[in-house]
Every structure is written in structure tokens, then in C-alpha cells.
Design a protein around this motif. Structure first.
Motif, PDB file in Angstrom:
ATOM      1  N   PHE A 222       8.391  -0.745  -4.257  1.00  0.00           N
ATOM      2  CA  PHE A 222       7.925  -1.489  -3.087  1.00  0.00           C
ATOM      3  C   PHE A 222       6.568  -0.968  -2.607  1.00  0.00           C
ATOM      4  O   PHE A 222       5.655  -1.748  -2.313  1.00  0.00           O
ATOM      5  CB  PHE A 222       8.943  -1.377  -1.941  1.00  0.00           C
ATOM      6  CG  PHE A 222      10.190  -2.176  -2.136  1.00  0.00           C
ATOM      7  CD1 PHE A 222      10.165  -3.561  -2.135  1.00  0.00           C
ATOM      8  CD2 PHE A 222      11.410  -1.545  -2.317  1.00  0.00           C
ATOM      9  CE1 PHE A 222      11.317  -4.297  -2.306  1.00  0.00           C
ATOM     10  CE2 PHE A 222      12.566  -2.273  -2.490  1.00  0.00           C
ATOM     11  CZ  PHE A 222      12.528  -3.660  -2.493  1.00  0.00           C
ATOM     12  N   HIS A 223       6.444   0.342  -2.500  1.00  0.00           N
ATOM     13  CA  HIS A 223       5.211   0.936  -1.986  1.00  0.00           C
ATOM     14  C   HIS A 223       4.044   0.650  -2.931  1.00  0.00           C
ATOM     15  O   HIS A 223       2.925   0.327  -2.483  1.00  0.00           O
ATOM     16  CB  HIS A 223       5.398   2.444  -1.808  1.00  0.00           C
ATOM     17  CG  HIS A 223       4.263   3.114  -1.105  1.00  0.00           C
ATOM     18  ND1 HIS A 223       3.135   3.540  -1.769  1.00  0.00           N
ATOM     19  CD2 HIS A 223       4.076   3.424   0.209  1.00  0.00           C
ATOM     20  CE1 HIS A 223       2.299   4.085  -0.908  1.00  0.00           C
ATOM     21  NE2 HIS A 223       2.847   4.034   0.300  1.00  0.00           N
ATOM     22  N   ALA A 224       4.275   0.779  -4.222  1.00  0.00           N
ATOM     23  CA  ALA A 224       3.204   0.550  -5.191  1.00  0.00           C
ATOM     24  C   ALA A 224       2.655  -0.866  -5.081  1.00  0.00           C
ATOM     25  O   ALA A 224       1.442  -1.070  -4.957  1.00  0.00           O
ATOM     26  CB  ALA A 224       3.718   0.816  -6.605  1.00  0.00           C
ATOM     27  N   VAL A 225       3.527  -1.854  -5.121  1.00  0.00           N
ATOM     28  CA  VAL A 225       3.086  -3.247  -5.089  1.00  0.00           C
ATOM     29  C   VAL A 225       2.430  -3.584  -3.753  1.00  0.00           C
ATOM     30  O   VAL A 225       1.398  -4.266  -3.700  1.00  0.00           O
ATOM     31  CB  VAL A 225       4.279  -4.184  -5.372  1.00  0.00           C
ATOM     32  CG1 VAL A 225       3.909  -5.635  -5.087  1.00  0.00           C
ATOM     33  CG2 VAL A 225       4.730  -4.030  -6.824  1.00  0.00           C
ATOM     34  N   GLU A 226       3.004  -3.087  -2.662  1.00  0.00           N
ATOM     35  CA  GLU A 226       2.444  -3.347  -1.331  1.00  0.00           C
ATOM     36  C   GLU A 226       1.014  -2.818  -1.209  1.00  0.00           C
ATOM     37  O   GLU A 226       0.192  -3.377  -0.473  1.00  0.00           O
ATOM     38  CB  GLU A 226       3.328  -2.702  -0.257  1.00  0.00           C
ATOM     39  CG  GLU A 226       2.848  -2.901   1.163  1.00  0.00           C
ATOM     40  CD  GLU A 226       2.908  -4.347   1.629  1.00  0.00           C
ATOM     41  OE1 GLU A 226       2.138  -4.702   2.542  1.00  0.00           O
ATOM     42  OE2 GLU A 226       3.722  -5.125   1.066  1.00  0.00           O
ATOM     43  N   ASN A 227       0.719  -1.779  -1.972  1.00  0.00           N
ATOM     44  CA  ASN A 227      -0.605  -1.165  -1.899  1.00  0.00           C
ATOM     45  C   ASN A 227      -1.510  -1.553  -3.061  1.00  0.00           C
ATOM     46  O   ASN A 227      -2.531  -0.894  -3.318  1.00  0.00           O
ATOM     47  CB  ASN A 227      -0.462   0.349  -1.811  1.00  0.00           C
ATOM     48  CG  ASN A 227       0.045   0.796  -0.452  1.00  0.00           C
ATOM     49  OD1 ASN A 227      -0.734   0.951   0.486  1.00  0.00           O
ATOM     50  ND2 ASN A 227       1.352   0.975  -0.337  1.00  0.00           N
ATOM     51  N   GLY A 228      -1.138  -2.625  -3.770  1.00  0.00           N
ATOM     52  CA  GLY A 228      -2.027  -3.186  -4.781  1.00  0.00           C
ATOM     53  C   GLY A 228      -1.927  -2.596  -6.161  1.00  0.00           C
ATOM     54  O   GLY A 228      -2.800  -2.817  -7.000  1.00  0.00           O
ATOM     55  N   TYR A 229      -0.847  -1.851  -6.432  1.00  0.00           N
ATOM     56  CA  TYR A 229      -0.646  -1.254  -7.750  1.00  0.00           C
ATOM     57  C   TYR A 229       0.472  -1.961  -8.513  1.00  0.00           C
ATOM     58  O   TYR A 229       1.428  -2.452  -7.903  1.00  0.00           O
ATOM     59  CB  TYR A 229      -0.275   0.231  -7.618  1.00  0.00           C
ATOM     60  CG  TYR A 229      -1.401   1.112  -7.140  1.00  0.00           C
ATOM     61  CD1 TYR A 229      -2.258   1.727  -8.042  1.00  0.00           C
ATOM     62  CD2 TYR A 229      -1.592   1.337  -5.781  1.00  0.00           C
ATOM     63  CE1 TYR A 229      -3.288   2.551  -7.600  1.00  0.00           C
ATOM     64  CE2 TYR A 229      -2.622   2.148  -5.323  1.00  0.00           C
ATOM     65  CZ  TYR A 229      -3.474   2.752  -6.248  1.00  0.00           C
ATOM     66  OH  TYR A 229      -4.490   3.549  -5.803  1.00  0.00           O
TER      67      TYR A 229
END
Length: 257
Positions: A222-229
């Protein structure tokens, strides 16, 4: 290499068709076969069709013996099972599931037909990857980065009971910051069921939307995708809870005494 491609959105979905077209140009590709459901079967999980016959029919845009497409009146797991377990007359070397329209992160993997297609491939002994776009616009971005990952797969030494679950932010290529290897996050419980009356006054119910992220720590998908990764999460097929296993063994031993 002989590839088997599947999904849970249906054979006509833009994600799988974009991926199929892009993979045609890969070197050392001996053949590629697309076998996917004849309609949207999202959230079908690992279900198999056991009480009805399955029909694997060529699509109208079937090309030739090297690149073929079929649709099946069944689930994503049915499609991969047919493709690996005898319906093609040969064995594919790898299973790719996607590109799915919508994320498959955290608890989603329990329900996901996209992830289930990949796990079925792994159950049947094939290296398998699931890939999802966290939206429905930038399939070109998901395809671009998947091809980079695919070209370097020989460098990986995946365990025999693991698949890769890839989630790509729904952003233009130039806005994606890179790749992070992550663990699964966790969602809150789904939203409540939506209850209504049909035109005849009889009650009907809709499954509510998925819950928002409950665990979106820095190391999660979740954190990765939310931050553009892009998020890449290895998933194990073995669901055994080994931490609890030993305490249960001790408990059972006492019962047997």
C-alpha cells in the motif's frame, strides 16, 4: 520459452490484450497462448468448475500457431488448469496473470482471481507472476515496467512455492519513481452490504467496497503504490502457520497422553 497468459477481467480486457501484444516482440519466445474467462470473473479466487463441462473456444482474433487466444466459460483457475494440465497438448514454461484493472494488494490476494491464476500455475509447477494496475488508465506504464522485470527474471531464484505479485501505480511512465520489494499490507473490514429492493419489491444485496488500508507501513505494498512506486511482493503458496504449528503439536501431545 512458451508462455501462458490469463486474467480474471476476461479475455477482451484491455490489460491482458496490451500485455499480449507487447510480449510478442520478446526474444526467445517460442509461443504464447492466452486462455482467459469469457466474462469478468473478478474475486473468483481459486475456485475450480467441477460440476459442469468447460469449453475452451478460440477467439475471433486468433492469429496463428505461435500466438493463440482462447476464452473459457469458467474461472481464472480453470483457465490456467486447462492450459497447464493437458488442454494445449504441450507444457507452457511460465504463467503470467494480468494486467488486472485494479489493485491486488493486502487482503485482496485472498479473493483475487488474478492472483489465483498465478497460484494455480505455481501449484502445477510453473514459475508464475501476477501483475495489476492500480486503476484502469495507464496500462502502457504497467506493460513498460513488466517487460523490464520479465527481461531480468533469469537473475531471480524464486522458491518452488512462491509467486510474484506486482502492483503498478496508475501513473504515466515518467511519474513512476521506481520499484520497491514489499510485504502485504492489510485492509480494514469491507464496507457494509448495500441492501435494496429489485423492481418486483424483492430484497437484493450488493457486496460493499473493500475497506481502506489498515496497515500501510513503509514496507507494505500500500505504501509503495501510494508514493508512486511499483510494489513487488513474493507470496508463498504454503499457508501453514509455522509459528503456531509447534505450540499446537505440544497441545495435541498432551491430549494424547
Amino acid at each position: 520459452m512458451k508462455l501462458l497468459i490469463s486474467n480474471d477481467d476476461g479475455y477482451f480486457a484491455p490489460g491482458i490484450q496490451t500485455l499480449f501484444a507487447a510480449l510478442k516482440n520478446q526474444p526467445n519466445l517460442e509461443s504464447m497462448t492466452l486462455i482467459a474467462p469469457d466474462r469478468n470473473r473478478s474475486a473468483a479466487s481459486n475456485s475450480l468448475t467441477l460440476l459442469n463441462p468447460l469449453r475452451m473456444q478460440p477467439t475471433s482474433n486468433e492469429e496463428n500457431g505461435k500466438f493463440r487466444q482462447f476464452h473459457v466459460n469458467g474461472t481464472p483457475t480453470d483457465c490456467v488448469h486447462l492450459g497447464v494440465n493437458g488442454a494445449l497438448g504441450f507444457q507452457p514454461d511460465m504463467v503470467i496473470s494480468g494486467i488486472n484493472a485494479g489493485a491486488n494488494m493486502g487482503d485482496d490476494v485472498i479473493y483475487s482471481g488474478t492472483v489465483a491464476a498465478a497460484t494455480e500455475g505455481r501449484f502445477l509447477g510453473k514459475p508464475s507472476i501476477a501483475i495489476s494496475l492500480c486503476g484502469d488508465k495507464h496500462f502502457d506504464s504497467a506493460t513498460h515496467f513488466f517487460l523490464k522485470i520479465f527481461a531480468d527474471l533469469e537473475q531471480l531464484n524464486l522458491s518452488a512455492d512462491s509467486i510474484l505479485n506486482i502492483n503498478v501505480p496508475d501513473l504515466p511512465i515518467e511519474q513512476i519513481k521506481g520499484i520497491k520489494v514489499t510485504r502485504l499490507g492489510r485492509r480494514h473490514a469491507s464496507e457494509p452490504v448495500v441492501s435494496q429492493l429489485d423492481p418486483r419489491g424483492l430484497p437484493i444485496h450488493w457486496i460493499g467496497p473493500a475497506g481502506v488500508a489498515a496497515d500501510s507501513a513503509e514496507d507494505t505494498d500500500f505504501h509503495a503504490v501510494e508514493n508512486g512506486y511499483i510494489s513487488i511482493t513474493p507470496l508463498k503458496i504454503d499457508l501453514t502457520d509455522y509459528q503456531t504449528l509447534h505450540s499446537l503439536q505440544n497441545w495435541a501431545h498432551k491430549l494424547d497422553a
